[in-house]
Design a protein around this motif. Structure first.
Motif, PDB file in Angstrom:
ATOM      1  N   LYS A   1       0.850  -1.197   0.000  1.00 42.44           N
ATOM      2  CA  LYS A   1       0.000   0.000   0.000  1.00 42.44           C
ATOM      3  C   LYS A   1       0.877   1.235   0.000  1.00 42.44           C
ATOM      4  O   LYS A   1       1.954   1.236   0.583  1.00 42.44           O
TER       5      LYS A   1
ATOM      6  N   SER B   1      -3.672   0.480  -3.128  1.00 39.56           N
ATOM      7  CA  SER B   1      -3.366  -0.897  -2.746  1.00 39.56           C
ATOM      8  C   SER B   1      -2.992  -1.673  -4.004  1.00 39.56           C
ATOM      9  O   SER B   1      -3.755  -1.681  -4.983  1.00 39.56           O
TER      10      SER B   1
ATOM     11  N   TYR C   1      -2.102  -5.338  -5.627  1.00 35.60           N
ATOM     12  CA  TYR C   1      -2.250  -6.777  -5.400  1.00 35.60           C
ATOM     13  C   TYR C   1      -1.720  -7.521  -6.632  1.00 35.60           C
ATOM     14  O   TYR C   1      -2.216  -7.330  -7.745  1.00 35.60           O
TER      15      TYR C   1
ATOM     16  N   ASP D   1      -3.406  -5.659  -9.711  1.00 37.76           N
ATOM     17  CA  ASP D   1      -4.640  -4.879  -9.573  1.00 37.76           C
ATOM     18  C   ASP D   1      -4.355  -3.726  -8.612  1.00 37.76           C
ATOM     19  O   ASP D   1      -3.745  -3.931  -7.557  1.00 37.76           O
TER      20      ASP D   1
ATOM     21  N   TYR E   1      -6.122  -0.625  -6.425  1.00 36.83           N
ATOM     22  CA  TYR E   1      -7.355  -0.028  -5.910  1.00 36.83           C
ATOM     23  C   TYR E   1      -6.979   1.287  -5.208  1.00 36.83           C
ATOM     24  O   TYR E   1      -6.052   1.315  -4.395  1.00 36.83           O
TER      25      TYR E   1
ATOM     26  N   PHE F   1      -8.238   4.730  -2.967  1.00 40.13           N
ATOM     27  CA  PHE F   1      -9.249   5.318  -2.094  1.00 40.13           C
ATOM     28  C   PHE F   1      -8.865   6.767  -1.780  1.00 40.13           C
ATOM     29  O   PHE F   1      -7.713   7.046  -1.431  1.00 40.13           O
TER      30      PHE F   1
END
Length: 306
Positions: free
Chosen positions: A28, A41, A43, A52, A54, A56
């Motif tokens: 992260k 994040s 992955y 992947d 993500y 926020f």
């Protein structure tokens, strides 16, 4: 972020992607894009050199954390000032330490305590960041054309985001000399009888928050309380000295009166003794006379005889 499909991502994203793939471990990272903050994040995808991602938006959370850190720092500063108020031997020492804490807490270049003079001007009583020799000598105008004077006139905190565009008042020589761009000032003491003005200033344009205003108001209140306590202690000290002097005077007068009374008593005793001797002599003289001798008062009553 304005990146289309097929476009290259920023280099730090690529480097982080390679590390996640090589270690096959998710990671992260918090990044800033323009004025927003994102928690990303990464992955890894099993068996493929891809990840992947993500994202926020954590801008509001960061602001909340920053606000909490600011409040905590300001609370610590007020606690330290309260301790200094009890430990500092003089009012000047307390003021000198207070302006240092203000600069450190608000992360500014300048802080000052202006004392209102009988002629309406302000004396730079304590300060931090100003040129050597300024404190204790510099006089700031007290009219409405200066920030300090306007603060007293408005009876409320005054915030200046950019002094170059300020239209309510002009810039004092002290601020121009030190290239001050922004500032905030509050009244020290009661409005009907103020001690002066507390100010904090920055070289760069700055937007002061409600928390900054509250902190500076709290510091000004604490300073005014210390000033009132010192004044009360000084009045009590003078009253005690006057009382001691009065007691000395009364004691001295009592001693003199007592000495005079002692002298009068001694003289009276001597007179009484001399009178007794005279009476004793007369009695012996009367008894020595062979003939009867009587004596009486003006009303004819006999008082004695030999």
């Amino acid at each position: 972020w304005g990146i289309k499909v097929g476009d290259k991502m920023p280099s730090f994203i690529g480097n982080l992607t390679k590390r996640v793939i090589s270690r096959n471990n998710p990671e992260k990272k918090e990044v800033k894009v323009r004025n927003r903050f994102y928690l990303l994040s990464f992955y890894p995808l099993s068996g493929d050199e891809q990840v992947d991602v993500y994202g926020f938006d954590v801008t509001d959370q960061r602001k909340l954390k920053e606000k909490l850190r600011t409040k905590e720092a300001q609370s610590d500063a007020l606690h330290k000032m309260g301790t200094l108020a009890l430990r500092c031997e003089s009012l000047q020492a307390f003021m000198d330490q207070s302006v240092k804490l203000i600069v450190k807490t608000l992360k500014l270049e300048y802080s000052k305590i202006l004392e209102l003079q009988p002629d309406g001007g302000f004396l730079l009583r304590a300060g931090m960041g100003w040129k050597p020799g300024s404190v204790g000598k510099t006089v700031v105008p007290g009219d409405k054309n200066s920030q300090a004077g306007y603060t007293l006139y408005s009876k409320a905190p005054v915030i200046v985001r950019d002094i170059k565009t300020e239209e309510r008042f002009g810039s004092a020589d002290l601020l121009e000399e030190h290239e001050v761009a922004s500032g905030i000032s509050v009244v020290i003491g009661k409005m009907e009888k103020p001690y002066g003005v507390l100010g904090a200033h920055s070289k760069r344009p700055r937007k002061f928050t409600a928390e900054d205003t509250y902190f500076l108001n709290s510091v000004a209140f604490l300073i005014s309380e210390v000033i009132e306590r010192r004044r009360a202690e000084e009045e009590l000290r003078r009253y005690k000295e006057q009382l001691e002097e009065l007691v000395k005077e009364r004691t001295s007068a009592f001693v003199r009166a007592n000495e005079k009374l002692s002298q009068e008593i001694t003289g009276r005793k001597q007179t009484e003794k001399a009178l007794q001797n005279s009476v004793y002599f007369l009695e012996i003289l009367l008894d020595a006379i062979p003939a009867p001798v009587f004596y009486r008062d003006l009303e004819g009553f006999y008082q004695g005889c030999n």
